[in-house]
Design a protein around this motif. Structure first.
Motif, PDB file in Angstrom:
ATOM      1  N   PRO A 135       0.821  -1.450   0.059  1.00 33.91           N
ATOM      2  CA  PRO A 135       0.165   0.186  -0.034  1.00 33.91           C
ATOM      3  C   PRO A 135       0.870   1.114  -0.055  1.00 33.91           C
ATOM      4  CG  PRO A 135      -0.130  -1.014   1.979  1.00 33.91           C
ATOM      5  CD  PRO A 135       0.608  -1.905   1.384  1.00 33.91           C
ATOM      6  N   ALA A 136       2.021   1.156   0.541  1.00 38.37           N
ATOM      7  CA  ALA A 136       3.023   2.153   0.407  1.00 38.37           C
ATOM      8  C   ALA A 136       3.463   2.709  -1.163  1.00 38.37           C
ATOM      9  CB  ALA A 136       4.113   1.902   1.192  1.00 38.37           C
ATOM     10  N   ARG A 137       3.267   1.687  -1.954  1.00 40.71           N
ATOM     11  CA  ARG A 137       3.441   2.205  -3.396  1.00 40.71           C
ATOM     12  C   ARG A 137       2.523   3.408  -3.801  1.00 40.71           C
ATOM     13  NH1 ARG A 137       3.492   3.875  -7.695  1.00 40.71           N
ATOM     14  NH2 ARG A 137       4.088   2.797  -9.731  1.00 40.71           N
ATOM     15  N   LEU A 138       1.074   3.459  -3.041  1.00 36.63           N
ATOM     16  CA  LEU A 138       0.283   4.428  -3.524  1.00 36.63           C
ATOM     17  C   LEU A 138       0.576   5.919  -3.096  1.00 36.63           C
ATOM     18  CD1 LEU A 138      -3.021   2.443  -2.651  1.00 36.63           C
ATOM     19  CD2 LEU A 138      -1.628   2.608  -4.780  1.00 36.63           C
ATOM     20  N   TYR A 139       1.509   6.176  -2.202  1.00 35.76           N
ATOM     21  CA  TYR A 139       2.049   7.342  -1.560  1.00 35.76           C
ATOM     22  C   TYR A 139       3.045   7.910  -2.717  1.00 35.76           C
ATOM     23  CZ  TYR A 139      -0.002   6.768   2.860  1.00 35.76           C
ATOM     24  OH  TYR A 139      -0.866   6.676   3.829  1.00 35.76           O
ATOM     25  N   PHE A 140       3.581   7.034  -3.442  1.00 33.91           N
ATOM     26  CA  PHE A 140       4.507   7.900  -4.952  1.00 33.91           C
ATOM     27  C   PHE A 140       3.494   7.821  -5.756  1.00 33.91           C
ATOM     28  CE2 PHE A 140       7.384   7.660  -8.193  1.00 33.91           C
ATOM     29  CZ  PHE A 140       8.179   8.515  -7.823  1.00 33.91           C
ATOM     30  N   SER A 141       2.794   7.159  -6.466  1.00 33.73           N
ATOM     31  CA  SER A 141       1.970   7.195  -7.527  1.00 33.73           C
ATOM     32  C   SER A 141       0.829   6.082  -7.451  1.00 33.73           C
ATOM     33  CB  SER A 141       2.460   7.480  -9.058  1.00 33.73           C
ATOM     34  OG  SER A 141       3.001   6.064  -9.166  1.00 33.73           O
ATOM     35  N   ASN A 142      -0.220   6.267  -8.148  1.00 34.78           N
ATOM     36  CA  ASN A 142      -1.339   5.276  -8.147  1.00 34.78           C
ATOM     37  C   ASN A 142      -1.419   4.557  -9.408  1.00 34.78           C
ATOM     38  OD1 ASN A 142      -3.491   3.504  -7.902  1.00 34.78           O
ATOM     39  ND2 ASN A 142      -4.974   5.301  -7.436  1.00 34.78           N
ATOM     40  N   PRO A 143      -1.014   3.286  -9.708  1.00 39.68           N
ATOM     41  CA  PRO A 143      -0.964   2.643 -10.864  1.00 39.68           C
ATOM     42  C   PRO A 143      -2.130   1.697 -11.171  1.00 39.68           C
ATOM     43  CG  PRO A 143       0.118   1.321  -9.269  1.00 39.68           C
ATOM     44  CD  PRO A 143      -0.193   2.625  -8.713  1.00 39.68           C
ATOM     45  N   LEU A 144      -3.210   1.975 -10.127  1.00 41.70           N
ATOM     46  CA  LEU A 144      -4.168   0.890 -10.407  1.00 41.70           C
ATOM     47  C   LEU A 144      -5.557   1.759 -10.738  1.00 41.70           C
ATOM     48  CD1 LEU A 144      -3.806  -0.308  -6.409  1.00 41.70           C
ATOM     49  CD2 LEU A 144      -2.855  -1.394  -8.743  1.00 41.70           C
ATOM     50  N   HIS A 145      -6.148   0.723 -11.391  1.00 42.13           N
ATOM     51  CA  HIS A 145      -7.544   1.455 -12.231  1.00 42.13           C
ATOM     52  C   HIS A 145      -8.799   0.901 -11.324  1.00 42.13           C
ATOM     53  CE1 HIS A 145      -5.002   2.236 -15.482  1.00 42.13           C
ATOM     54  NE2 HIS A 145      -4.652   1.344 -15.733  1.00 42.13           N
ATOM     55  N   HIS A 146      -9.291   1.628 -10.851  1.00 39.32           N
ATOM     56  CA  HIS A 146     -10.398   1.247  -9.875  1.00 39.32           C
ATOM     57  C   HIS A 146     -11.609   0.356 -10.832  1.00 39.32           C
ATOM     58  CE1 HIS A 146     -14.284   2.066  -7.700  1.00 39.32           C
ATOM     59  NE2 HIS A 146     -13.840   1.768  -6.802  1.00 39.32           N
ATOM     60  N   SER A 147     -11.683   0.945 -12.063  1.00 37.27           N
ATOM     61  CA  SER A 147     -12.577   0.276 -12.952  1.00 37.27           C
ATOM     62  C   SER A 147     -12.245  -1.205 -13.176  1.00 37.27           C
ATOM     63  CB  SER A 147     -12.679   1.134 -14.240  1.00 37.27           C
ATOM     64  OG  SER A 147     -13.787   0.557 -15.035  1.00 37.27           O
TER      65      SER A 147
END
Length: 251
Positions: A135-147
């Motif tokens: 989850p710390a990866r999301l502090y740098f940028s978000n590579p995930l598609h909610h869709s």
């Protein structure tokens, strides 16, 4: 025979994509017990089922009025007849193998958020069919598609559902809360399984004022930072914040 899954969609004024969306549902809801639950979050013209799908028992449209995206997502999941949930925006498409592959992963471990790549994502070499993200990866940028997200209802319930009091960053908040509170794992299938609409004029994210987005994102990240162990991602994100702060000072 795989376990059934329900496609969850929230929409406001998405008529331009209606026919394509329902055609896509016909292609992907192939398992016995598969369903789709759509919440119309106060569209000017209420969303309706195409005439050739009026009697399809697998489809359900709910019209609660303008309740907001977080509340709409929660309402859709509450009305899902299955424990497995897949998110899909009305302007995106799921490829034929998406649901089968995500159900396979979830059946091995319910306590995870399972994402997929998009056809438009840059190609990067990888040896693993399933990647795992801190989850710390999301502090740098978000590579995930909610869709592209699929999950078990228990993760949503344990995390407390989607936030209903945020103007944006609802997805980011949910991912972090699912990891920090429900102890879920973030996984992503390496193969592209969705096709996204990239026109910024049609993306909800693009209509959010940048100042509001930055303020909300910073608040969400600060909320969960104490629950995460130190990692190189947190350090990199902090360094970037310092660099941006210094750049503003120079100007």
């Amino acid at each position: 025979m795989r376990d059934p899954i329900t496609i969850i969609t929230t929409v406001r004024d998405g008529d331009a994509y209606r026919d394509r969306y329902f055609s896509n549902l016909r292609q992907i809801l192939v398992g016995p017990g598969d369903h789709a639950v759509i919440v119309d979050d106060g569209s000017t013209t209420p969303l309706t089922t195409p005439s050739d799908r009026l009697n399809d028992p697998r489809l359900k449209i709910i019209h609660p009025g303008k309740i907001g995206r977080g509340a709409s997502l929660n309402l859709a999941i509450e009305n899902s007849p299955t424990d497995l949930i897949a998110i899909q925006d009305i302007d995106d498409l799921s490829l034929p193998d998406r649901l089968d592959r995500q159900v396979d992963v979830l059946c091995n471990n319910h306590n995870q958020l399972v994402f997929a790549r998009a056809v438009s994502d840059p190609w990067r070499p990888t040896l693993a069919a399933l990647q795992h993200f801190s989850p710390a990866r999301l502090y740098f940028s978000n590579p995930l598609h909610h869709s592209s997200l699929a999950m078990h209802r228990s993760v949503w319930a344990s995390a407390g559902g989607y936030a209903t009091d945020l103007p944006c960053c609802i997805d980011l908040d949910f991912y972090l809360r699912a990891c920090c509170v429900a102890k879920a794992r973030i996984s992503r299938l390496s193969m592209p399984l969705i096709e996204r609409t990239l026109d910024p004029g049609n993306r909800h994210f693009a209509r959010i004022p940048n100042a509001l987005y930055q303020k909300t994102r910073a608040s969400v990240l600060a909320r969960y930072r104490p629950d995460l162990p130190w990692s190189i991602w947190l350090a990199a994100a902090k360094l970037r914040e310092l660099q941006l702060f210094s750049a503003r000072d120079v100007r």
